[in-house]
Design a protein around this motif. Structure first.
Motif, PDB file in Angstrom:
ATOM      1  N   THR B  73     -20.117 -13.524  19.202  1.00 32.30           N
ATOM      2  CA  THR B  73     -18.679 -13.800  19.164  1.00 32.30           C
ATOM      3  C   THR B  73     -17.908 -12.586  18.635  1.00 32.30           C
ATOM      4  O   THR B  73     -18.299 -11.979  17.639  1.00 32.30           O
ATOM      5  CB  THR B  73     -18.408 -15.002  18.221  1.00 32.30           C
ATOM      6  N   GLU B  78     -10.903 -13.407  20.862  1.00 34.21           N
ATOM      7  CA  GLU B  78     -10.562 -14.824  20.762  1.00 34.21           C
ATOM      8  C   GLU B  78      -9.065 -14.937  20.467  1.00 34.21           C
ATOM      9  O   GLU B  78      -8.498 -14.120  19.736  1.00 34.21           O
ATOM     10  CB  GLU B  78     -11.339 -15.475  19.607  1.00 34.21           C
ATOM     11  N   GLY B  81      -7.663 -14.738  16.854  1.00 26.81           N
ATOM     12  CA  GLY B  81      -8.903 -14.583  16.113  1.00 26.81           C
ATOM     13  C   GLY B  81      -8.695 -14.062  14.693  1.00 26.81           C
ATOM     14  O   GLY B  81      -9.227 -14.621  13.726  1.00 26.81           O
TER      15      GLY B  81
END
Lengths: 342, 342, 342, 342
Positions: B73, B78, B81
């Motif tokens: 990840t 993201e 994030g």
């Protein structure tokens, strides 16, 4: 060019790997021929030699020990030693020597080069890793791995029986094997020759360990010693090595801990198992690279030097410098490990 | 001070040993508390955490893998994030982070420190040993040892059956595992990603080996590739990685050698066996020291740095610097090994 | 049905594997619940117990030692021992017991079943492999493997230094570990407790070995003894075990061989390393099958029996029978090995 | 008496140990001389032989492979094969043969003895342990140990990454290696050639495993096959071994599990690593005893027999009987292991 090779001192996994690399590169790249002298300096002293070519060294990479044999013979302590070496080298038409060994073997090589003019190149070898000028010597990683695997096995017994387990490892003057295998094996205390230990502190660690989790494992270098006055022999005398040589520091420690803490304690003395057998991958790599660079030094006529590992590079250092100081565990490094004690 | 710890990227023997050392010294010397984030950057991103104290890390020194889990990840990819990480750190009252990982994981740590002001210290981890700024990373020595032991075993089969044995080891972009295990295992040729190989030369080495002694062992890194045009796929296209990903370079090589030399050839793909299991003594020692020094860096407030091995010293280097360049096998080092080919 | 489990006597690789198999099959196939008693018979005697279910035994297959702990407590030697056990079993609602242990532990199980009516099933455990009625016990193969690997390592030292190497292995009353590891390690002579050895013969083998090839390796069981009169203590008394317990037969042997042959001799005492650590694949398989069959015996109500290996089958034998006779090395088997002596 | 020795079929750790024992006892006890034939039945067929005496076999105990080389040559399929063998035996003055090999090699020995009157004694060898009439064959224990160590290493990766790990082990017709290493390694499912597996059941076990703890490890024998119709090749045809031979059952399984469960899956194919290298202590012991008893059978003139292990005894069985039936895993034994699936 015809090059003589010899291995001196205690055996060490990787000796054969050095020779294999020396011969392989010497024959293929430089078109040299080789002669193996038997049993360290005894070989050139007595003219005891064997052929050394590619078929001879084939298959020896994974083999411990040395196909040339070894000894602690010092030609400077033998009558007419230097003259006899000179004659034997001439007789066998040997132009230069590669000496693989520790402090003593390399000390002779240094002296032969500087005082007598015999062309020597050195390769450092000490299972104890106590030669300065090189980060590591081959054999050491194998010894640490063997000791660590033994400590791993002892954990389960410590766990199941609530016993103190004392493991005595090699290291007469330097505690490198004890320090590395103790850290890698998760020992609860590590005792090294560089610092006298306080038996009362050791017992304190043993007791706090029993409270925190399960039984403690104590790793002790064979050369470790307690504080003055703590080792009282039965007849009342203290610190006599006579007794220690008999039973070993490990056994003494187990008895002492047992008496002082009331906990059962057992000793394992790993002994020669640490220095025999197939070298670890690291040691095979290091020994091979030492060999490749030693024959380069011969090719360059860089006499009186020794190959050494610095970081990931193989370099050359003067033989004199390399052998004059013992590399020991610094107080800072030992202190760093101390966080795991107890 | 409360310190978060996470492990990212592929697993590596020694991850647990790092954490154990971090926690042990952090608690005992600095009186810190710890929180373990699960699955790399996914942990702080989603607030998924577990307690991390001395009892949690007890007994993990010899255990491979990571008790925290891992992932790839990347919080910068993201939505929101960085904000989510900041919030989760605040919510869990985490003051600083120790990120243990490779290029990607440490790249995030570098960016979080410099761009966002999150206090990070890094510990380098790559089984391939391809991070610059550190001589070695933990896990590499174990992988090399596992591969070397496999090659040792294959020698006897090569010897008894006069077959070419191809061993495919890890190394997508750097050939360190192939180089070290090939040298340590006595391979007759070593193929690495850094240099395209000539299949005709390889076949030449195979044939000369059969003449000199017994059957050859070829060690090939998974990322090694033949010269342009040599890898012709069945449908006529060349060099497509689609095919290679399917069958692997090892298998391709075995078939090619078989066809060209007429000698039987077999492949062994070591795969995940190289990266799992108990760390070698060297890796336990390195991982432990990395952990001890990482928590020191936290204590010193030395944010944005990474611990690294230089010689036998643990030093600190800027995270940025450490991750920007891949460490690959130099042509000189590869040439050095070439004396054993054929 | 609720089944109690306990492990008694010295630890042995495979104890956890037995329990894991017992619990796994007991829960899944028979819907039993389990209770683990701590430290052998001390557990039921003092009511010291821990839960034992599938999560508890998960991951224990490769772990040496015993998660239940062990002891040599004998309830028949404790005041009111049997009554206390009966009460504690009732209190914890335990219907039957699986006792994993050696002669002593199983002897108690046999007596409790036949004299007191407590429902017991036994699983044999002895690192020395000296229980009759079973071809092998788990732990033995691991001990032999550990000892053999040590002997392998010692060969290279023997080879390089022309020294006699004495290896002392476990085996107080039976020489199985010495016999198997001596044969597997290529020892030049094997000394076992079943037959007093003649020190002069041993020295003869040592000397003939030096003539034929390189240095000899002598494997000696800790319980081996020389012929009457050969072991003369310093003060003139003979054969006193007091001295032997201090220094060990291995050390005595090395000194004696050194004095009589003039060859340097060194001793390695393997000690607890042989009984700790992860079980070999064979021992994990055997321990697992013992566990699966022990819970079957419980399910069949076959009280007073012990599981045993006969060929490749697991069978049941009466506990009484199994423990009444020590299984020792027969003169024929020892004679068979003798072809390698010298 | 002059005895010829040969080794046929795939190599196996322990072959050299058999020969060493044969020669050692043959020379010392019976005063025989020996001749080694190269590459199985090719040796006596073509008269290709090498001397075999005590110095030749020295140091071979721990070495895998066979110093005589091996092949799958069958003299009954060669023109004039039997006559040529007879002539070569006469020419070299060989009175009897010890054939070490599997079904094929021993089948030839049986036929040569019964139909042609050539005096043969057999020693069973099969890495797969699939010869009836003997409890175990040497090499099998080593293969199981190697596979188990690999599975141990894979557990930590499975644990850290939540991946399915498929391990393909040897076993074309019998699942012994899969069964033993799967049980010893704690596999979550074991697939063997004796029973077609249902891919849906396998996926069910995989999924239940993910729920219960961490990621599953699937051990599959190379000869295992799914139920009819489950293996659909890309072009629509089913069960064709053409495809399987290319990619292997392990790879097929990983892809299939990945597609059906959505979990990432990786394959490790252990390959030749399982059959090479130094024999385990058990295999050295077994091979040594086989050798000692084979030369006894020669001495007794017990032609047409094979040595075999039954329990802890070495016995003799008729060669014919020993080779006519494959020893496979019984449904009961497989069912016993099933308690650990899922």
């Amino acid at each position: 060019m015809r090059v003589g090779v010899l291995t001196g001192g205690g055996d060490c996994p990787g000796l054969n790997a050095v020779m294999r690399a020396v011969v392989r590169k010497g024959v293929q790249r430089y078109d040299y021929s080789f002669l193996g002298f038997r049993d360290g300096w005894r070989g050139p002293l007595e003219g005891d030699a064997m052929p050394l070519d590619i078929p001879t060294v084939r298959g020896t990479l994974p083999r411990g020990g040395t196909i040339l044999g070894s000894s602690r013979t010092n030609p400077f302590k033998e009558e007419d030693g230097v003259r006899r070496i000179r004659e034997n080298l001439a007789k066998h038409e040997v132009d230069a020597l590669i000496a693989i060994g520790g402090e003593d073997t390399l000390g002779v090589a240094a002296k032969l080069t500087s005082e007598v003019g015999i062309k020597c190149v050195g390769v450092p070898k000490t299972i104890d890793n106590d030669l300065s000028a090189t980060d590591y010597t081959f054999g050491f990683d194998t010894a640490v791995q063997v000791a660590t695997e033994a400590i791993d096995r002892l954990h389960t017994t410590a766990e199941s029986h609530m016993r103190v387990l004392v493991v005595e490892v090699m290291g007469r003057h330097a505690g490198w094997i004890a320090l590395h295998s103790g850290l890698a094996g998760g020992a609860n205390c590590i005792l090294i020759p560089e610092q006298r230990f306080d038996i009362e502190k050791v017992c304190g660690w043993v007791e706090s360990r029993f409270k925190a989790s399960y039984a403690p494992i104590v790793v002790v270098a064979e050369g470790a010693m307690p504080l003055d006055g703590q080792m009282v022999l039965k007849d009342g005398s203290t610190d006599s090595f006579g007794h220690v040589r008999l039973s070993g520091i490990g056994e003494w420690l187990a008895k002492e801990v047992e008496q002082r803490t009331g906990k059962e304690a057992r000793t394992t003395v790993l002994g020669h198992v640490q220095r025999g057998g197939t070298p670890s991958a690291f040691d095979r790599w290091l020994a091979t690279r030492f060999g490749l660079h030693a024959i380069d030094a011969v090719h360059d006529g860089d006499w009186g030097t020794m190959v050494a590992l610095q970081g990931t590079d193989i370099v050359r250092v003067p033989l004199r410098e390399a052998t004059e100081k013992l590399k020991t565990v610094s107080p800072e490094l030992y202190e760093e490990a101390g966080v795991f004690f107890g």
